[in-house]
Design an enzyme around this catalytic site. Structure first.
Site, PDB file in Angstrom:
ATOM      1  N   GLU A   1       0.873  -1.170   0.000  1.00 22.57           N
ATOM      2  CA  GLU A   1       0.000   0.000   0.000  1.00 22.57           C
ATOM      3  C   GLU A   1       0.912   1.222   0.000  1.00 22.57           C
ATOM      4  OE1 GLU A   1      -2.680   0.199   3.343  1.00 22.57           O
ATOM      5  OE2 GLU A   1      -3.453   2.125   2.635  1.00 22.57           O
TER       6      GLU A   1
ATOM      7  N   ARG B   1       4.877 -12.580  10.162  1.00 20.68           N
ATOM      8  CA  ARG B   1       5.570 -11.355   9.785  1.00 20.68           C
ATOM      9  C   ARG B   1       6.893 -11.245  10.541  1.00 20.68           C
ATOM     10  NH1 ARG B   1       3.375  -6.105   9.901  1.00 20.68           N
ATOM     11  NH2 ARG B   1       1.673  -6.913   8.687  1.00 20.68           N
TER      12      ARG B   1
ATOM     13  N   LYS C   1       4.456   0.830   9.548  1.00 20.98           N
ATOM     14  CA  LYS C   1       4.599   2.079   8.818  1.00 20.98           C
ATOM     15  C   LYS C   1       4.067   3.256   9.636  1.00 20.98           C
ATOM     16  CE  LYS C   1       3.055   0.209   5.029  1.00 20.98           C
ATOM     17  NZ  LYS C   1       2.371   0.010   3.758  1.00 20.98           N
TER      18      LYS C   1
HETATM   19  P1  ATP Z   1       2.741  -2.257   8.196  1.00 19.06           P
HETATM   20  O1  ATP Z   1       1.885  -3.058   9.119  1.00 19.06           O
HETATM   21  O2  ATP Z   1       4.175  -2.239   8.556  1.00 19.06           O
HETATM   22  O3  ATP Z   1       2.225  -0.906   7.948  1.00 19.06           O
HETATM   23  P2  ATP Z   1       1.467  -3.390   5.985  1.00 19.06           P
HETATM   24  O4  ATP Z   1       1.239  -4.836   6.035  1.00 19.06           O
HETATM   25  O5  ATP Z   1       0.324  -2.517   6.282  1.00 19.06           O
HETATM   26  O6  ATP Z   1       2.730  -3.040   6.843  1.00 19.06           O
HETATM   27  P3  ATP Z   1       1.517  -3.331   3.165  1.00 19.06           P
HETATM   28  O7  ATP Z   1       1.967  -2.275   2.249  1.00 19.06           O
HETATM   29  O8  ATP Z   1       0.078  -3.629   3.208  1.00 19.06           O
HETATM   30  O9  ATP Z   1       2.026  -2.938   4.596  1.00 19.06           O
HETATM   31  O10 ATP Z   1       2.347  -4.646   2.961  1.00 19.06           O
HETATM   32  C1  ATP Z   1       2.698  -5.178   1.715  1.00 19.06           C
HETATM   33  C2  ATP Z   1       3.095  -6.608   1.900  1.00 19.06           C
HETATM   34  O11 ATP Z   1       4.181  -6.715   2.823  1.00 19.06           O
HETATM   35  C3  ATP Z   1       1.982  -7.443   2.460  1.00 19.06           C
HETATM   36  O12 ATP Z   1       1.864  -8.604   1.670  1.00 19.06           O
HETATM   37  C4  ATP Z   1       2.392  -7.773   3.852  1.00 19.06           C
HETATM   38  O13 ATP Z   1       1.931  -9.019   4.218  1.00 19.06           O
HETATM   39  C5  ATP Z   1       3.914  -7.720   3.763  1.00 19.06           C
HETATM   40  N1  ATP Z   1       4.495  -7.338   5.052  1.00 19.06           N
HETATM   41  C6  ATP Z   1       4.251  -6.217   5.756  1.00 19.06           C
HETATM   42  N2  ATP Z   1       4.920  -6.213   6.912  1.00 19.06           N
HETATM   43  C7  ATP Z   1       5.633  -7.358   6.949  1.00 19.06           C
HETATM   44  C8  ATP Z   1       6.545  -7.951   7.892  1.00 19.06           C
HETATM   45  N3  ATP Z   1       6.846  -7.351   9.044  1.00 19.06           N
HETATM   46  N4  ATP Z   1       7.077  -9.159   7.596  1.00 19.06           N
HETATM   47  C9  ATP Z   1       6.784  -9.763   6.439  1.00 19.06           C
HETATM   48  N5  ATP Z   1       5.947  -9.266   5.506  1.00 19.06           N
HETATM   49  C10 ATP Z   1       5.372  -8.080   5.762  1.00 19.06           C
HETATM   50 MG    MG Z   2      -1.517  -3.231   5.114  1.00 18.44          MG
END
Ligand code: ATP
Ligand code: MG
Length: 558
Positions: free
Chosen positions: A34, A259, A269
């Site tokens: 995102e 994760r 983020k």
């Molecule tokens: P955050 O929670 O840090 O804001 P997010 O999951 O909201 O991260 P996205 O942009 O939606 O951020 O994530 C893109 C991809 O990265 C998704 O497929 C998510 O599963 C993966 N991802 C995000 N954080 C992690 C992590 N800590 N370890 C492994 N994969 C991750």
């Molecule tokens: Mg997300």
């Protein structure tokens, strides 16, 4: 560790099963960020996993922006994410997509559900929707608008799209089961009204699909075989499958993994954004940040990231990786490729009184002493006045201190033995300079009488030194789990007030003059350093990447 030797894991086992039983005949993965912030090392793990699987199976990898929330998303983030995925080596070839590419299709599918009596327009407020939803132990209640006719729903949804209604006044919901044990099935919201400009579609839309409505279908449209995501989406999988089945479209297989979390690090983020916006760090690319940009500026390479991802593997159970392990992998990589150099971070002047004042000698020293195959040498100039590290001299040394002290003899790395004869101090008693004599017969590190010295210290010739700034970093947080705080506190209470020390009077060996931004070196006896983008002509800036002491290796059983 090469790509061909990547260890197996539960995801590969699942994929092998799908290929064997004919469910799929190829592998197609994607990374779906995102664009509401910069990528962090957790995302790096996901990118390397998805791209690595595509490569391992001779398949394809897509980059898709999940840009369904125009309020938080910005072009700046799209550009940064694209660059970061590329830097990591993720290659989407010509398959860069956006969920917003599918807005029209998603809208048509919503109409399809309405026509089949499987979706309705709801006038409840967000708060009421929450109240009607029930809890994990109590079923929800049907909305009073749930049984609107198909015609009325089609009409209202069309008018939502035309912009007739204000934000938040209505939503489109799937009509599934308000008593479902899985809360995601309690008539999930598919569309909300948002009169907001979108970075890509501008003002074309004022209704936007929810993430849950967009995500699985976007995977389906792209023909993704394995939709790999983190564990918190496990409960969403049955809903995505419900959408796919009820729309009668191609079905990807979602697979969840744990994760990545790392000690002394926050990895969301939202929190990283706070660190930037509230000025706790100097931007998203601050070398203390766990963002890909920050790590890169800190001296991490794509290889380090790959080695780390392979070392930790993937699992189904959440756990926290020790930051020492990350640093161990980093040192391992740098030890192999970083040329050696001498740099004095906190200089103390040292004069060799019996060395001719106009003499300059050039010493050849190995640049890769750790690598027997690489005999590259470099030349360092030596003269009567040099700088040594302040803490390589002590006036009253404790036991086991083998470096320079009054009357003591040590080896200057790669050159001569010197003995300290005199200490010059200011009125306050601060040491200003040490005066030494050298043994001309000790050139090359041995003497005719075969006497040994215990200490070896590094040095830089004063007349030839390159003036530099060096930024020394410590952990950004003082606690292994920064998120572990009292109810009335937040993670910022665990910030380390001393995570950055700027040293402005450093003296580096002149060979470093030609270093390029991003080049890494081992400053002997100190650690690994990388040239920073803030360098100017004639005044380089280096960042500490990591010190030499490998606490992880020490902790492991031999
Ligand atoms: P955050 O929670 O840090 O804001 P997010 O999951 O909201 O991260 P996205 O942009 O939606 O951020 O994530 C893109 C991809 O990265 C998704 O497929 C998510 O599963 C993966 N991802 C995000 N954080 C992690 C992590 N800590 N370890 C492994 N994969 C991750
Ligand atoms: Mg997300």
């Amino acid at each position: 560790m090469s790509e061909t030797s990547t260890p197996s894991n539960f995801i590969r086992t699942l994929i092998d099963g799908h290929l064997a039983d004919g469910r799929y005949d190829h592998v197609h993965t994607r990374f779906p960020p995102e664009p509401n912030g910069y990528l962090h090392i957790g995302h790096a793990k996901s990118i390397l996993l998805n791209y690595g699987l595509a490569q391992a199976y001779g398949g394809q990898f897509n980059l898709r922006f999940d840009d369904t929330n125009p309020l938080k998303e910005e072009q700046e983030f799209i550009d940064a994410i694209t660059a970061d995925v590329k830097w990591l080596g993720g290659d989407w070839e010509d398959r860069l997509f956006y969920a917003s590419d599918y807005f029209e299709q998603l809208y048509q599918w919503a109409i399809q559900l309405i026509k089949e009596g499987k979706a309705y327009v709801d006038d409840l407020t967000a708060e009421e929707i929450r109240q009607y939803r029930g809890t994990l132990t109590e079923p929800g209640q049907n909305s009073p608008y749930r049984d609107r006719s198909i015609e009325e729903n089609l009409d209202l949804f069309e008018r939502m799209k035309q912009g007739e209604f204000p934000d938040g006044s209505r939503v489109l919901r799937a009509k599934i089961d308000m008593a479902a044990p899985n809360m995601n099935f309690r008539d999930p919201v598919l569309y909300r009204i948002l009169h907001a400009e979108h970075p890509r579609t501008g003002n074309e839309w004022c209704i936007y699909p929810m993430y849950d409505w967009a995500h699985g279908q976007s995977d389906s449209i792209e023909g993704i075989t394995h939709s790999i995501c983190t564990l918190e989406f496990e409960d969403h999988r049955p809903l995505y499958e419900w959408f796919i089945e009820n729309l009668g479209i191609y079905a990807p297989q979602q697979i969840e993994f744990a994760r990545l979390a790392i000690t002394y690090t926050v990895m969301s983020k939202r929190k990283l954004r706070r660190l930037v916006e509230e000025g706790y760090v100097n931007g998203w690319d601050d070398p203390r940040m766990p963002t890909i940009r920050g790590l890169r500026r800190r001296g991490y390479t794509p290889e380090t990231m790959r080695n780390f991802a392979e070392t930790i593997g993937v699992s189904k159970a959440n756990s926290i990786v020790d930051i020492e392990l990350l640093e161990h992998v980093l040192r391992d990589d740098l030890n192999r490729r970083a040329p050696r150099a001498m740099g004095v971070l906190r200089p103390l002047k040292l004069t060799i009184t019996n060395y001719p004042s106009d003499a300059i000698e050039e010493f050849e020293v190995p640049t890769h002493p750790q690598d027997k195959e690489n005999d590259e040498m470099r030349v360092v100039p030596f003269s009567r006045e040099i700088y040594i590290e302040q803490d390589d001299f002590m006036e009253e040394p404790p036991g086991k201190y083998y470096r320079l002290a009054p009357g003591r003899e040590v080896r200057l790395l790669g050159t001569y033995y010197i003995t300290c004869d005199e200490v010059l101090k200011d009125e306050a008693g601060n040491v200003l300079e040490v005066r030494c004599s050298y043994d001309p017969e000790s050139r090359g590190g041995t003497t005719p009488d075969g006497r040994k010295v215990k200490g070896t210290i590094h040095w830089v010739s004063a007349a030839h030194a390159l003036d530099a700034e060096v930024r020394v970093y410590d952990r950004l947080f003082t606690q292994p789990n920064p998120d572990n705080v009292a109810d009335d506190e937040d993670f910022t209470v665990n910030l380390n007030p001393n995570s950055l020390e700027v040293l402005t009077h450093c003296k580096l060996e002149p060979n470093l003059e030609t270093a390029q931004v991003g080049d890494s070196f081992q400053f002997m006896r100190q650690g690994y350093f990388v040239k920073d983008q803030d360098s100017t002509d004639g005044r380089p800036v280096f960042n500490l990447t990591v010190g030499l002491r490998d606490t992880w290796a020490k902790m492991q059983p031999k």
